[in-house]
Design an enzyme around this catalytic site. Structure first.
Site, short mmCIF file in Angstrom:
data_model
loop_
_atom_site.label_atom_id
_atom_site.label_comp_id
_atom_site.label_asym_id
_atom_site.label_seq_id
_atom_site.Cartn_x
_atom_site.Cartn_y
_atom_site.Cartn_z
N TYR A 1 -5.08 5.21 -8.05
CA TYR A 1 -5.49 4.97 -6.67
C TYR A 1 -6.88 4.37 -6.66
CZ TYR A 1 -6.80 6.27 -1.85
OH TYR A 1 -7.23 6.27 -0.55
N TYR B 1 0.83 -1.21 0.00
CA TYR B 1 0.00 0.00 0.00
C TYR B 1 0.87 1.26 0.00
CZ TYR B 1 -4.36 2.52 0.91
OH TYR B 1 -5.46 3.34 0.80
#
Lengths: 385, 130
Positions: free
Chosen positions: A335, A285
Site C-alpha cells: 500500500y 485503487y
C-alpha cells in the site's frame, strides 16, 4: 483539452523496499524513492524544480524533502491534504504545472510508514478529521474497512454481488503478485483461503483488505518532448481528471452504490480521446476488494451492478480482456496510497514488467480511491510514448 | 463504546437535543429542505434561516456491518453498526449501533432508541420497528 493531452510524460519511477517495518523515517523513505526515480530518468536532484505529495499528516512535506535533498528554491510545489482519493490529482496537477511552463521537472512522491507507525485502521492513531466523524465514531465506526464494508453490503443487497466475487478478485491479484519481485505477499491463495480468513468487518474478511505497508514510491514528471531525450521510454499523460462526487452523509440522498468515478470517467475519456474499450491494462485503487468492483462499473468496463460477475468471469486476470492490478495491487504488492498503481501502469507501458507484462499494452488507466471517504476522486490515462 | 463525539459550533445544539431525547433535523425556512448533519446553510437554496424540526424516529436499514477487528481500545466483542435512511427525511442518514441480538436485514424498518451514556450525552441507536 488538446492543450493538455500527451504534452507531459512520466520520465522516471522509483521505489523503496516495501515492508512491514522500514526502520527509517518517512523523510528517509521519501528521499530514497525520489532519488531512485531521478536515477531511473537519468536526472539528478539538481534538475528538479517542482515537488509534490499528498498526505494526511503522516509523511514528509515538500518543504522538508526539498531542503533534505538540496532542492532549493523550487518554482512550484504542492502539499496536498488527502488520502487515496487525491493520489492521482497530485500527478495531474504536476502535469498541469509542467504543461503551463511553471516547472520543468517535478517529482511526485508518497512516503508512508503505514504499518510500523501510522496505521490507518485506528490502532495507535487519532480519529480522522472531518465534521461527520462525530456522528460515526461514538458507534465504533470510523475505520476505512468498516466504511467500505458498509458500502459493499449495500451493493450486495442491491445487485446480488457475492463474497465469491470479492474472493475471486483477491485470488487473481495474489496470482499477479506472485510474479512481482516487489510484492510483499507472494504465496498464492485459493478461494478457500479467502473464505477461511478471519472477519475484519462483515462482509469483509482479512483478504478483502489491503496490506498496511511501510514504503515510498516516486514519479518524475516532465515535458513529453524532453522525456524523449531521457534515459527511459517516455510514458505520456493523455488525461488527468479529478473532482467531486456526492457526499453520502451530507450530500442529500446519494446512491451509495455509485461513486464519484461515474461522473469523472466521461471527462477523463474525452480528454484522452479513448473509451473503456481502448484501455489495455488498468491499475484500479484497491483499498478493498469491493472498491475495484464498483470502479469497473463506474469506469464503464461492465454494466452497473455487473462488477462482481465480470471479475468472476476471469476478465480482469492475466490474458483477460482487461488485466487489472497486474502488480498485485494494495491487496498483495503493498500500500503506497495510489502512487504504486501509477508506477505499475508506467512499467506496463514501457514494456518492462517482466513476467507480469501485458502483451502490447499501449494505453493504461490508473485510478484513485473512488470517493467514498472524501467525496472526490482522481484518475489518469497514460499512453506509450 | 468509549469515543465521545467531538462536537462543533454547528452541531452542539443537536447533541444537546439528543441528550433530551429529541429526534430532530434541520428544516430550511426558505425551501423546506430537511438536512442532517447540522449546517448553517441550506445546501439546496443556500439560505441560512432554519429551525429544528421534530420528525418521526423511524427509518430503513440502508446497510450494516459487524465489526470484529478491535479498532477501539478495550472493545473486543463484535458489534453491529447500521446506516439508517430516515423515513420522514429520505435525504438524511444516521448511524448507530444495533439494539437487538438478531442481526439486521437491509431494507428493514427500524425505530430509534436513545441510549443514555451520562447526563450530558445520549446516543441514538436502532432496533426493529415492531
Amino acid at each position: 483539452m488538446r492543450g493538455f493531452r500527451d504534452r507531459t510524460a512520466v520520465a522516471g519511477v522509483g521505489y523503496t523496499r516495501l515492508s512491514k517495518n522500514s526502520g527509517v523515517s518517512t523523510l528517509t523513505l521519501a528521499c530514497e524513492a525520489v532519488l531512485a526515480a531521478l536515477e531511473d530518468a537519468g536526472l539528478t536532484a539538481d534538475d528538479v524544480d517542482g515537488i509534490a505529495t499528498h498526505r494526511v499528516g503522516d509523511s514528509a512535506a515538500p518543504s522538508v524533502v526539498g531542503p533534505a535533498l538540496g532542492i532549493h528554491r523550487p518554482s512550484w510545489y504542492l502539499d496536498q491534504f488527502g488520502g487515496g482519493s487525491v493520489s492521482h490529482a497530485v500527478v495531474g496537477q504536476a502535469a498541469l504545472a509542467v504543461a503551463a511552463g511553471m516547472a520543468e521537472t517535478v517529482v511526485c512522491y508518497r512516503a508512508i510508514n503505514a504499518r510500523s507507525e501510522f496505521r490507518m485502521g485506528g490502532t495507535g492513531r487519532g480519529l480522522p478529521p472531518g465534521p461527520e466523524v462525530q456522528y460515526q465514531a461514538p458507534y465504533g465506526y470510523f475505520a476505512p474497512p468498516q466504511q467500505y464494508a458498509m458500502f459493499a453490503r449495500a451493493h450486495m443487497a442491491r445487485y446480488g454481488t457475492r463474497p465469491e466475487h470479492f474472493g475471486r478478485l483477491a485470488v487473481t491479484q495474489r496470482a499477479n503478485a506472485v510474479k512481482n519481485p516487489r510484492a510483499l505477499m507472494r504465496v498464492p491463495i485459493t478461494l478457500d483461503d479467502y473464505f477461511d480468513s478471519r472477519w475484519i468487518a462483515e462482509p469483509f474478511r482479512l483478504l478483502d483488505c489491503c496490506l498496511e505497508t511501510d514504503g515510498a514510491c516516486a514519479l518524475v514528471i516532465t515535458r513529453a518532448d524532453r522525456a524523449r531525450d531521457l534515459r527511459r521510454p517516455p510514458v505520456l499523460i493523455s488525461a488527468a481528471a479529478w473532482g467531486g462526487g456526492d457526499s453520502f452523509m451530507s450530500g442529500g440522498g446519494a446512491d451509495t452504490t455509485v461513486t464519484a468515478a461515474a461522473e469523472l470517467a466521461p471527462r477523463l475519456y474525452r480528454q484522452a480521446g479513448v473509451g473503456p474499450a481502448e484501455i489495455d491494462v488498468a491499475e484500479i485503487y484497491d483499498c478493498f476488494t469491493y472498491s475495484v468492483i464498483v470502479q469497473l462499473e463506474d469506469y464503464g468496463f461492465c454494466a452497473k451492478g455487473e462488477g462482481g460477475p465480470y471479475v468472476a468471469s476471469g476478465a480482469t486476470g492475466p490474458g483477460g480482456e482487461l488485466p487489472v492490478n497486474t502488480h498485485g495491487g494494495f491487496l498483495s504488492e503493498g500500500y503506497v496510497h495510489g502512487v504504486n498503481h501509477i508506477a505499475e501502469a508506467v512499467s506496463q507501458l514501457r514494456g518492462d514488467a517482466g513476467d507480469r507484462q501485458v502483451d502490447g499494452a499501449e494505453v493504461a488507466l490508473s485510478t484513485a480511491q473512488p470517493g467514498y471517504i472524501l467525496p472526490a476522486t482522481s484518475a489518469l490515462i497514460l499512453r506509450k510514448g | 463504546m468509549s469515543v465521545r463525539p467531538v462536537t462543533d459550533r454547528d452541531s452542539a445544539e443537536w447533541w444537546e437535543r439528543v441528550a433530551r431525547h429529541e429526534f430532530v433535523v434541520q428544516r430550511c425556512d426558505s425551501c423546506g429542505t430537511l438536512r442532517f448533519p447540522a449546517r448553517a446553510y441550506c445546501h439546496r437554496c443556500r439560505t441560512r434561516r432554519w429551525h429544528w424540526q421534530p420528525i418521526g424516529p423511524t427509518g430503513r436499514v440502508e446497510s450494516w456491518i459487524v465489526s470484529h477487528q478491535p479498532f477501539l481500545a478495550g472493545v473486543t466483542e463484535p458489534y453491529v453498526v447500521v446506516t439508517v435512511r430516515l423515513a420522514d427525511a429520505p435525504e438524511c442518514v444516521m448511524y448507530g449501533n444495533w439494539d437487538r441480538r438478531e442481526p439486521p436485514v437491509t431494507g428493514q424498518s427500524v425505530r430509534a432508541v436513545f441510549t443514555v451514556v451520562d447526563e450530558e450525552l445520549s446516543l441514538i441507536n436502532w432496533r426493529p420497528l415492531e
